[in-house]
Design a protein around this motif. Structure first.
Motif, PDB file in Angstrom:
ATOM      1  N   ARG A  70      41.623 117.649  30.849  1.00 38.43           N
ATOM      2  CA  ARG A  70      42.252 117.889  29.443  1.00 38.43           C
ATOM      3  C   ARG A  70      41.749 116.326  29.096  1.00 38.43           C
ATOM      4  O   ARG A  70      41.306 115.127  30.697  1.00 38.43           O
ATOM      5  N   PRO A  71      40.713 116.285  27.911  1.00 39.04           N
ATOM      6  CA  PRO A  71      41.063 114.493  28.175  1.00 39.04           C
ATOM      7  C   PRO A  71      42.079 113.534  28.254  1.00 39.04           C
ATOM      8  O   PRO A  71      43.075 114.080  28.199  1.00 39.04           O
ATOM      9  N   ARG A  72      41.145 112.556  28.814  1.00 45.79           N
ATOM     10  CA  ARG A  72      42.923 111.416  28.674  1.00 45.79           C
ATOM     11  C   ARG A  72      42.397 110.064  27.853  1.00 45.79           C
ATOM     12  O   ARG A  72      41.656 109.207  27.668  1.00 45.79           O
ATOM     13  N   LEU A  73      43.159 109.286  26.516  1.00 48.07           N
ATOM     14  CA  LEU A  73      43.569 108.157  26.659  1.00 48.07           C
ATOM     15  C   LEU A  73      44.071 107.420  27.321  1.00 48.07           C
ATOM     16  O   LEU A  73      45.181 108.030  27.036  1.00 48.07           O
ATOM     17  N   ILE A  74      43.646 105.529  27.504  1.00 50.46           N
ATOM     18  CA  ILE A  74      44.349 105.486  28.302  1.00 50.46           C
ATOM     19  C   ILE A  74      43.874 104.014  27.607  1.00 50.46           C
ATOM     20  O   ILE A  74      42.726 104.007  27.384  1.00 50.46           O
ATOM     21  N   TYR A  75      45.068 103.154  27.690  1.00 49.85           N
ATOM     22  CA  TYR A  75      45.028 102.128  26.267  1.00 49.85           C
ATOM     23  C   TYR A  75      45.954 100.915  26.615  1.00 49.85           C
ATOM     24  O   TYR A  75      46.985 101.237  27.682  1.00 49.85           O
ATOM     25  N   ARG A  76      46.020  99.629  26.420  1.00 44.14           N
ATOM     26  CA  ARG A  76      46.554  98.723  26.583  1.00 44.14           C
ATOM     27  C   ARG A  76      46.237  98.076  25.550  1.00 44.14           C
ATOM     28  O   ARG A  76      45.655  97.613  24.482  1.00 44.14           O
ATOM     29  N   VAL A  77      47.778  96.692  25.445  1.00 44.86           N
ATOM     30  CA  VAL A  77      47.645  96.072  23.765  1.00 44.86           C
ATOM     31  C   VAL A  77      48.587  94.697  24.366  1.00 44.86           C
ATOM     32  O   VAL A  77      48.581  94.890  25.807  1.00 44.86           O
ATOM     33  N   HIS A  78      47.321  93.692  24.048  1.00 42.62           N
ATOM     34  CA  HIS A  78      47.575  93.038  24.339  1.00 42.62           C
ATOM     35  C   HIS A  78      47.650  91.534  23.303  1.00 42.62           C
ATOM     36  O   HIS A  78      47.495  91.921  21.589  1.00 42.62           O
ATOM     37  N   HIS A  79      48.274  90.314  23.066  1.00 45.48           N
ATOM     38  CA  HIS A  79      48.563  89.868  22.047  1.00 45.48           C
ATOM     39  C   HIS A  79      47.571  88.828  22.609  1.00 45.48           C
ATOM     40  O   HIS A  79      46.406  88.396  23.069  1.00 45.48           O
ATOM     41  N   ALA A  80      46.970  88.284  21.189  1.00 41.01           N
ATOM     42  CA  ALA A  80      45.912  87.636  20.773  1.00 41.01           C
ATOM     43  C   ALA A  80      46.171  86.296  21.529  1.00 41.01           C
ATOM     44  O   ALA A  80      47.353  85.852  21.617  1.00 41.01           O
ATOM     45  N   PRO A 150      33.601 107.839  20.446  1.00 40.77           N
ATOM     46  CA  PRO A 150      34.837 108.278  20.034  1.00 40.77           C
ATOM     47  C   PRO A 150      36.408 107.572  20.509  1.00 40.77           C
ATOM     48  O   PRO A 150      37.020 107.506  19.645  1.00 40.77           O
ATOM     49  N   VAL A 151      36.027 106.376  21.077  1.00 35.99           N
ATOM     50  CA  VAL A 151      37.206 106.182  20.663  1.00 35.99           C
ATOM     51  C   VAL A 151      37.321 105.279  19.210  1.00 35.99           C
ATOM     52  O   VAL A 151      38.093 104.951  18.517  1.00 35.99           O
ATOM     53  N   GLU A 152      36.465 104.933  18.437  1.00 37.15           N
ATOM     54  CA  GLU A 152      36.414 103.968  16.836  1.00 37.15           C
ATOM     55  C   GLU A 152      36.952 105.392  15.932  1.00 37.15           C
ATOM     56  O   GLU A 152      37.992 104.572  15.165  1.00 37.15           O
ATOM     57  N   PRO A 153      37.249 106.071  16.016  1.00 34.04           N
ATOM     58  CA  PRO A 153      37.544 107.345  15.554  1.00 34.04           C
ATOM     59  C   PRO A 153      39.473 107.309  15.640  1.00 34.04           C
ATOM     60  O   PRO A 153      40.140 107.269  15.681  1.00 34.04           O
ATOM     61  N   VAL A 154      39.716 107.158  17.363  1.00 33.09           N
ATOM     62  CA  VAL A 154      41.068 106.923  17.356  1.00 33.09           C
ATOM     63  C   VAL A 154      41.223 105.635  16.776  1.00 33.09           C
ATOM     64  O   VAL A 154      42.546 105.093  16.403  1.00 33.09           O
ATOM     65  N   TRP A 155      40.928 104.314  16.357  1.00 31.05           N
ATOM     66  CA  TRP A 155      40.974 102.784  15.806  1.00 31.05           C
ATOM     67  C   TRP A 155      41.168 104.000  14.369  1.00 31.05           C
ATOM     68  O   TRP A 155      42.053 103.370  13.882  1.00 31.05           O
ATOM     69  N   SER A 156      40.174 104.588  13.712  1.00 31.17           N
ATOM     70  CA  SER A 156      40.286 104.881  12.724  1.00 31.17           C
ATOM     71  C   SER A 156      41.846 105.764  12.013  1.00 31.17           C
ATOM     72  O   SER A 156      42.604 105.121  10.912  1.00 31.17           O
ATOM     73  N   HIS A 157      41.758 106.372  13.256  1.00 35.29           N
ATOM     74  CA  HIS A 157      43.021 107.660  13.081  1.00 35.29           C
ATOM     75  C   HIS A 157      44.248 106.757  13.690  1.00 35.29           C
ATOM     76  O   HIS A 157      45.337 106.985  12.259  1.00 35.29           O
ATOM     77  N   LEU A 158      45.323 105.370  14.194  1.00 37.43           N
ATOM     78  CA  LEU A 158      45.931 104.395  14.066  1.00 37.43           C
ATOM     79  C   LEU A 158      45.489 104.016  13.167  1.00 37.43           C
ATOM     80  O   LEU A 158      47.006 103.788  12.625  1.00 37.43           O
ATOM     81  N   LYS A 159      45.268 103.528  12.271  1.00 38.53           N
ATOM     82  CA  LYS A 159      45.729 102.183  11.527  1.00 38.53           C
ATOM     83  C   LYS A 159      45.745 103.480   9.658  1.00 38.53           C
ATOM     84  O   LYS A 159      46.366 102.611   9.341  1.00 38.53           O
ATOM     85  N   ARG A 160      45.505 104.320   9.879  1.00 37.18           N
ATOM     86  CA  ARG A 160      45.724 105.257   8.728  1.00 37.18           C
ATOM     87  C   ARG A 160      47.382 105.588   9.047  1.00 37.18           C
ATOM     88  O   ARG A 160      48.468 105.188   8.646  1.00 37.18           O
ATOM     89  N   LEU A 181      49.235 105.351  19.153  1.00 35.02           N
ATOM     90  CA  LEU A 181      49.072 105.279  20.472  1.00 35.02           C
ATOM     91  C   LEU A 181      49.575 106.984  21.432  1.00 35.02           C
ATOM     92  O   LEU A 181      48.780 107.906  22.164  1.00 35.02           O
ATOM     93  N   LYS A 182      50.542 106.172  21.900  1.00 35.18           N
ATOM     94  CA  LYS A 182      51.298 107.111  22.889  1.00 35.18           C
ATOM     95  C   LYS A 182      51.125 109.116  22.899  1.00 35.18           C
ATOM     96  O   LYS A 182      50.784 110.313  23.611  1.00 35.18           O
ATOM     97  N   ARG A 183      51.154 108.826  21.180  1.00 35.06           N
ATOM     98  CA  ARG A 183      51.607 110.142  20.353  1.00 35.06           C
ATOM     99  C   ARG A 183      50.209 110.947  21.276  1.00 35.06           C
ATOM    100  O   ARG A 183      49.633 112.032  20.373  1.00 35.06           O
ATOM    101  N   MET A 184      48.924 109.830  20.652  1.00 34.81           N
ATOM    102  CA  MET A 184      47.793 110.862  20.697  1.00 34.81           C
ATOM    103  C   MET A 184      47.729 111.558  21.892  1.00 34.81           C
ATOM    104  O   MET A 184      46.695 112.043  22.224  1.00 34.81           O
ATOM    105  N   GLN A 185      47.825 110.678  22.799  1.00 36.93           N
ATOM    106  CA  GLN A 185      47.779 110.700  24.638  1.00 36.93           C
ATOM    107  C   GLN A 185      48.180 112.441  25.195  1.00 36.93           C
ATOM    108  O   GLN A 185      47.875 113.336  25.621  1.00 36.93           O
ATOM    109  N   TYR A 186      49.380 113.142  23.766  1.00 34.81           N
ATOM    110  CA  TYR A 186      49.679 114.290  24.169  1.00 34.81           C
ATOM    111  C   TYR A 186      49.362 115.335  22.599  1.00 34.81           C
ATOM    112  O   TYR A 186      49.502 116.388  22.859  1.00 34.81           O
ATOM    113  N   ARG A 187      48.391 114.778  22.446  1.00 36.81           N
ATOM    114  CA  ARG A 187      47.554 115.687  22.083  1.00 36.81           C
ATOM    115  C   ARG A 187      46.238 115.964  21.814  1.00 36.81           C
ATOM    116  O   ARG A 187      44.666 115.370  21.602  1.00 36.81           O
TER     117      ARG A 187
END
Length: 210
Positions: A70-80, A150-160, A181-187
């Motif tokens: 299955r496709p895997r989405l892995i992410y990290r969130v950093h404070h600027a 395909p990570v670009e639409p990940v950002w679009s979906h997140l922002k919506r 983002l965690k919800r997307m990981q399981y879809r």
């Protein structure tokens, strides 16, 4: 693609038994993206936001695919972060390398990574980090071709999903981003949709999981 076309990258990934990985970065501030909502006739809905702050979180994510998986989405969130010249700097070369290390450890096996020509990706520091990882092969998307990632639409979906949601502080924003983002990981079907949106021929990497 620079450094080799996509077909070459696919052959490399298949030959190595590697994951084909797309990576990208983004950011999100406290001001929510604009969205549509319901309201009383004649009364424009208003979402109050925290003013006078340009604080934001920096995001890095990768979408990994491999035949039979299955496709895997892995992410990290950093404070600027702030640089010495007071300009904000988001995801660093070290952050990118740490994300790739996580992908190498979690799904397991070598990686063939495709990303854009962001300064962080093409710097001498990044070249050294790539050279030190014998399980890592990198290809670059041509300039001005972000629609191939395909990570670009990940950002679009997140922002919506964040539209019309007022965040009081950076901690609250970070929690919301991680939850979305965690919800997307399981879809996996959603992730497949992001991959299909590029219209790239990714066979046999896609639509092979059960």
């Amino acid at each position: 693609m620079e450094g080799g076309d996509l077909a070459g990258g696919k052959r490399t990934a298949a030959d190595l038994g590697a994951w084909l990985v797309f990576e990208d970065e983004s950011g999100q501030g406290l001001r929510p993206p604009k969205g549509r909502t319901w309201g009383r006739r004649g009364h424009t809905p208003v979402v109050k936001v925290t003013g006078g702050s340009n604080r934001r979180v920096s995001l890095a994510a990768l979408l990994a695919i491999k035949p039979g998986q299955r496709p895997r989405l892995i992410y990290r969130v950093h404070h600027a972060r702030r640089r010495r010249n007071d300009q904000r700097k988001g995801v660093t070369e070290t952050d990118c390398a740490a994300l790739l290390d996580a992908a190498h450890q979690q799904p397991g096996g070598p990686l063939v990574v495709v990303w854009d020509n962001l300064n962080t990706h093409v710097s001498g520091v990044m070249a050294g980090l790539i050279a030190a990882r014998d399980w890592l092969t990198v290809y670059r998307i041509p300039a001005y071709a972000h629609e191939l990632n395909p990570v670009e639409p990940v950002w679009s979906h997140l922002k919506r999903s964040l539209a019309n949601l007022a965040k009081r502080n950076l901690a609250q924003l970070t929690a919301l981003v991680k939850t979305r983002l965690k919800r997307m990981q399981y879809r996996p079907s959603l992730l497949d949709g992001f991959l299909a949106s590029t219209r790239l021929d990714l066979s046999p990497f896609c639509n092979t999981h059960h």
